[in-house]
Design a protein around this motif. Structure first.
Motif, PDB file in Angstrom:
ATOM      1  N   LYS A  36      18.915  24.043  -3.421  1.00 34.96           N
ATOM      2  CA  LYS A  36      18.944  24.320  -1.983  1.00 34.96           C
ATOM      3  C   LYS A  36      20.157  23.761  -1.249  1.00 34.96           C
ATOM      4  CE  LYS A  36      13.966  24.634  -1.560  1.00 34.96           C
ATOM      5  NZ  LYS A  36      12.784  24.168  -0.851  1.00 34.96           N
ATOM      6  N   GLN A  37      20.876  22.810  -1.836  1.00 36.49           N
ATOM      7  CA  GLN A  37      21.987  22.143  -1.153  1.00 36.49           C
ATOM      8  C   GLN A  37      23.145  21.938  -2.118  1.00 36.49           C
ATOM      9  OE1 GLN A  37      21.416  21.750   2.050  1.00 36.49           O
ATOM     10  NE2 GLN A  37      19.202  21.948   1.985  1.00 36.49           N
ATOM     11  N   ILE A  38      24.287  21.516  -1.576  1.00 35.18           N
ATOM     12  CA  ILE A  38      25.433  21.095  -2.385  1.00 35.18           C
ATOM     13  C   ILE A  38      26.065  19.874  -1.720  1.00 35.18           C
ATOM     14  CG2 ILE A  38      27.130  22.643  -1.311  1.00 35.18           C
ATOM     15  CD1 ILE A  38      28.163  23.033  -4.292  1.00 35.18           C
ATOM     16  N   TYR A  39      26.505  18.931  -2.543  1.00 33.88           N
ATOM     17  CA  TYR A  39      27.026  17.658  -2.073  1.00 33.88           C
ATOM     18  C   TYR A  39      28.360  17.390  -2.768  1.00 33.88           C
ATOM     19  CZ  TYR A  39      21.959  17.096  -1.398  1.00 33.88           C
ATOM     20  OH  TYR A  39      20.650  17.283  -1.068  1.00 33.88           O
ATOM     21  N   ALA A  40      29.270  16.691  -2.107  1.00 34.07           N
ATOM     22  CA  ALA A  40      30.551  16.308  -2.704  1.00 34.07           C
ATOM     23  C   ALA A  40      30.925  14.919  -2.224  1.00 34.07           C
ATOM     24  CB  ALA A  40      31.635  17.302  -2.331  1.00 34.07           C
ATOM     25  N   GLN A  41      31.503  14.117  -3.141  1.00 27.09           N
ATOM     26  CA  GLN A  41      31.958  12.777  -2.809  1.00 27.09           C
ATOM     27  C   GLN A  41      33.315  12.530  -3.447  1.00 27.09           C
ATOM     28  OE1 GLN A  41      28.957  10.219  -4.513  1.00 27.09           O
ATOM     29  NE2 GLN A  41      28.051   9.867  -2.509  1.00 27.09           N
ATOM     30  N   ALA A  52      34.996   9.294   0.734  1.00 24.93           N
ATOM     31  CA  ALA A  52      34.652  10.396   1.632  1.00 24.93           C
ATOM     32  C   ALA A  52      33.501  11.173   1.022  1.00 24.93           C
ATOM     33  CB  ALA A  52      35.854  11.312   1.834  1.00 24.93           C
ATOM     34  N   SER A  53      32.686  11.788   1.882  1.00 22.03           N
ATOM     35  CA  SER A  53      31.580  12.591   1.376  1.00 22.03           C
ATOM     36  C   SER A  53      31.248  13.690   2.376  1.00 22.03           C
ATOM     37  CB  SER A  53      30.341  11.723   1.133  1.00 22.03           C
ATOM     38  OG  SER A  53      29.845  11.220   2.342  1.00 22.03           O
ATOM     39  N   ALA A  54      30.582  14.717   1.867  1.00 21.35           N
ATOM     40  CA  ALA A  54      30.127  15.819   2.712  1.00 21.35           C
ATOM     41  C   ALA A  54      28.991  16.530   1.993  1.00 21.35           C
ATOM     42  CB  ALA A  54      31.259  16.797   2.995  1.00 21.35           C
ATOM     43  N   SER A  55      28.100  17.118   2.764  1.00 16.32           N
ATOM     44  CA  SER A  55      27.008  17.894   2.176  1.00 16.32           C
ATOM     45  C   SER A  55      26.528  18.932   3.175  1.00 16.32           C
ATOM     46  CB  SER A  55      25.845  16.990   1.768  1.00 16.32           C
ATOM     47  OG  SER A  55      25.088  16.612   2.888  1.00 16.32           O
ATOM     48  N   THR A  56      25.710  19.833   2.695  1.00 14.07           N
ATOM     49  CA  THR A  56      25.165  20.879   3.556  1.00 14.07           C
ATOM     50  C   THR A  56      24.033  20.361   4.423  1.00 14.07           C
ATOM     51  OG1 THR A  56      23.782  21.565   1.710  1.00 14.07           O
ATOM     52  CG2 THR A  56      25.816  22.800   2.077  1.00 14.07           C
ATOM     53  N   LEU A  57      23.643  19.122   4.268  1.00 13.94           N
ATOM     54  CA  LEU A  57      22.575  18.538   5.086  1.00 13.94           C
ATOM     55  C   LEU A  57      23.079  17.967   6.412  1.00 13.94           C
ATOM     56  CD1 LEU A  57      20.476  16.683   2.383  1.00 13.94           C
ATOM     57  CD2 LEU A  57      19.889  18.775   3.596  1.00 13.94           C
ATOM     58  N   GLU A  58      24.389  17.908   6.608  1.00 15.42           N
ATOM     59  CA  GLU A  58      24.939  17.339   7.833  1.00 15.42           C
ATOM     60  C   GLU A  58      24.674  18.268   9.016  1.00 15.42           C
ATOM     61  OE1 GLU A  58      28.975  16.254   7.198  1.00 15.42           O
ATOM     62  OE2 GLU A  58      28.477  15.166   5.370  1.00 15.42           O
ATOM     63  N   LYS A  59      24.450  17.684  10.165  1.00 13.57           N
ATOM     64  CA  LYS A  59      24.038  18.453  11.346  1.00 13.57           C
ATOM     65  C   LYS A  59      25.036  19.534  11.733  1.00 13.57           C
ATOM     66  CE  LYS A  59      21.087  15.015  13.465  1.00 13.57           C
ATOM     67  NZ  LYS A  59      20.826  14.181  14.613  1.00 13.57           N
ATOM     68  N   ALA A  74      29.259  26.180   0.069  1.00 12.48           N
ATOM     69  CA  ALA A  74      30.115  25.383  -0.806  1.00 12.48           C
ATOM     70  C   ALA A  74      31.542  25.331  -0.272  1.00 12.48           C
ATOM     71  CB  ALA A  74      30.086  25.947  -2.222  1.00 12.48           C
ATOM     72  N   LYS A  75      32.029  26.445   0.247  1.00 11.94           N
ATOM     73  CA  LYS A  75      33.372  26.475   0.829  1.00 11.94           C
ATOM     74  C   LYS A  75      33.461  25.538   2.029  1.00 11.94           C
ATOM     75  CE  LYS A  75      34.571  31.177  -0.537  1.00 11.94           C
ATOM     76  NZ  LYS A  75      34.821  32.546  -0.063  1.00 11.94           N
ATOM     77  N   ALA A  76      32.437  25.552   2.868  1.00 13.79           N
ATOM     78  CA  ALA A  76      32.434  24.684   4.054  1.00 13.79           C
ATOM     79  C   ALA A  76      32.413  23.213   3.654  1.00 13.79           C
ATOM     80  CB  ALA A  76      31.225  25.016   4.930  1.00 13.79           C
ATOM     81  N   VAL A  77      31.635  22.865   2.636  1.00 14.93           N
ATOM     82  CA  VAL A  77      31.573  21.473   2.170  1.00 14.93           C
ATOM     83  C   VAL A  77      32.906  21.068   1.548  1.00 14.93           C
ATOM     84  CG1 VAL A  77      30.461  19.924   0.515  1.00 14.93           C
ATOM     85  CG2 VAL A  77      29.074  21.438   1.904  1.00 14.93           C
ATOM     86  N   GLY A  78      33.521  21.953   0.774  1.00 13.48           N
ATOM     87  CA  GLY A  78      34.821  21.650   0.173  1.00 13.48           C
ATOM     88  C   GLY A  78      35.888  21.393   1.214  1.00 13.48           C
ATOM     89  N   LYS A  79      35.903  22.202   2.250  1.00 18.58           N
ATOM     90  CA  LYS A  79      36.875  22.023   3.324  1.00 18.58           C
ATOM     91  C   LYS A  79      36.643  20.701   4.057  1.00 18.58           C
ATOM     92  CE  LYS A  79      38.625  24.235   7.476  1.00 18.58           C
ATOM     93  NZ  LYS A  79      38.483  25.310   8.445  1.00 18.58           N
ATOM     94  N   LEU A 109      33.725  25.423  -3.996  1.00 18.27           N
ATOM     95  CA  LEU A 109      33.967  24.112  -3.392  1.00 18.27           C
ATOM     96  C   LEU A 109      35.350  23.598  -3.791  1.00 18.27           C
ATOM     97  CD1 LEU A 109      31.434  21.311  -2.943  1.00 18.27           C
ATOM     98  CD2 LEU A 109      33.654  20.742  -3.855  1.00 18.27           C
ATOM     99  N   ALA A 110      35.698  23.715  -5.064  1.00 17.38           N
ATOM    100  CA  ALA A 110      36.997  23.237  -5.536  1.00 17.38           C
ATOM    101  C   ALA A 110      38.143  24.015  -4.886  1.00 17.38           C
ATOM    102  CB  ALA A 110      37.073  23.352  -7.055  1.00 17.38           C
ATOM    103  N   ASP A 111      38.013  25.321  -4.807  1.00 15.25           N
ATOM    104  CA  ASP A 111      39.073  26.136  -4.205  1.00 15.25           C
ATOM    105  C   ASP A 111      39.259  25.814  -2.733  1.00 15.25           C
ATOM    106  OD1 ASP A 111      39.518  27.345  -6.636  1.00 15.25           O
ATOM    107  OD2 ASP A 111      38.342  29.139  -6.165  1.00 15.25           O
ATOM    108  N   ALA A 112      38.168  25.615  -2.018  1.00 15.15           N
ATOM    109  CA  ALA A 112      38.248  25.274  -0.593  1.00 15.15           C
ATOM    110  C   ALA A 112      38.890  23.902  -0.401  1.00 15.15           C
ATOM    111  CB  ALA A 112      36.865  25.307   0.038  1.00 15.15           C
ATOM    112  N   ALA A 113      38.580  22.954  -1.275  1.00 13.96           N
ATOM    113  CA  ALA A 113      39.190  21.621  -1.189  1.00 13.96           C
ATOM    114  C   ALA A 113      40.690  21.697  -1.443  1.00 13.96           C
ATOM    115  CB  ALA A 113      38.515  20.677  -2.161  1.00 13.96           C
ATOM    116  N   ARG A 114      41.099  22.524  -2.400  1.00 22.34           N
ATOM    117  CA  ARG A 114      42.525  22.712  -2.679  1.00 22.34           C
ATOM    118  C   ARG A 114      43.250  23.316  -1.494  1.00 22.34           C
ATOM    119  NH1 ARG A 114      40.993  24.723  -7.907  1.00 22.34           N
ATOM    120  NH2 ARG A 114      41.392  23.142  -9.446  1.00 22.34           N
TER     121      ARG A 114
END
Length: 120
Positions: A36-41, A52-59, A74-79, A109-114
């Motif tokens: 249901k979610q994706i997280y990155a740190q 730094a961290s981000a996830s789809t649970l943030e408001k 995933a793109k939004a979290v990567g960015k 997520l990786a492409d958006a972070a790049r």
């Protein structure tokens, strides 16, 4: 008694072992995806702390996304994680896919972070 590791745990350990050898002091961008979610740190293993961290649970993300379990999320979290890492002074990372296949949400997520400025 020692518990037997499952295939997922062995795969994750194998990937992480290879990443530590190749890191050369760079922090790692670690991804976790659930159904249901994706997280990155961005984690500095030398100091053992999260930079730094981000996830789809943030408001701010949760309200703008249809669901937390698709490629757009995933793109939004990567960015977002790339922007936060840049603010923390991190430009280069090593990508830790955590045993997941580099496909779909993990790849998005990786492409958006790049695209947002992280180098790996």
């Amino acid at each position: 008694m020692a518990e037997k590791k499952g295939a997922e745990d062995r795969r994750k350990a194998r990937v992480r072992r290879a990443i530590r050898k190749a890191a050369n002091g760079r922090p790692r961008l670690s991804v976790f995806r659930s159904s249901k979610q994706i997280y990155a740190q961005v984690i500095d293993d030398a100091e053992g702390r999260t930079l730094a961290s981000a996830s789809t649970l943030e408001k701010d993300l949760k309200g703008s996304l249809k669901t937390g379990a698709d490629v757009e999320a995933a793109k939004a979290v990567g960015k977002l994680v790339a922007e936060r890492a840049s603010a923390a002074g991190v430009k280069q990372v090593i990508f830790d896919r955590s045993g997941y296949i580099y496909h779909g949400r993990v790849k998005a997520l990786a492409d958006a972070a790049r695209e947002s400025g992280l180098e790996f």
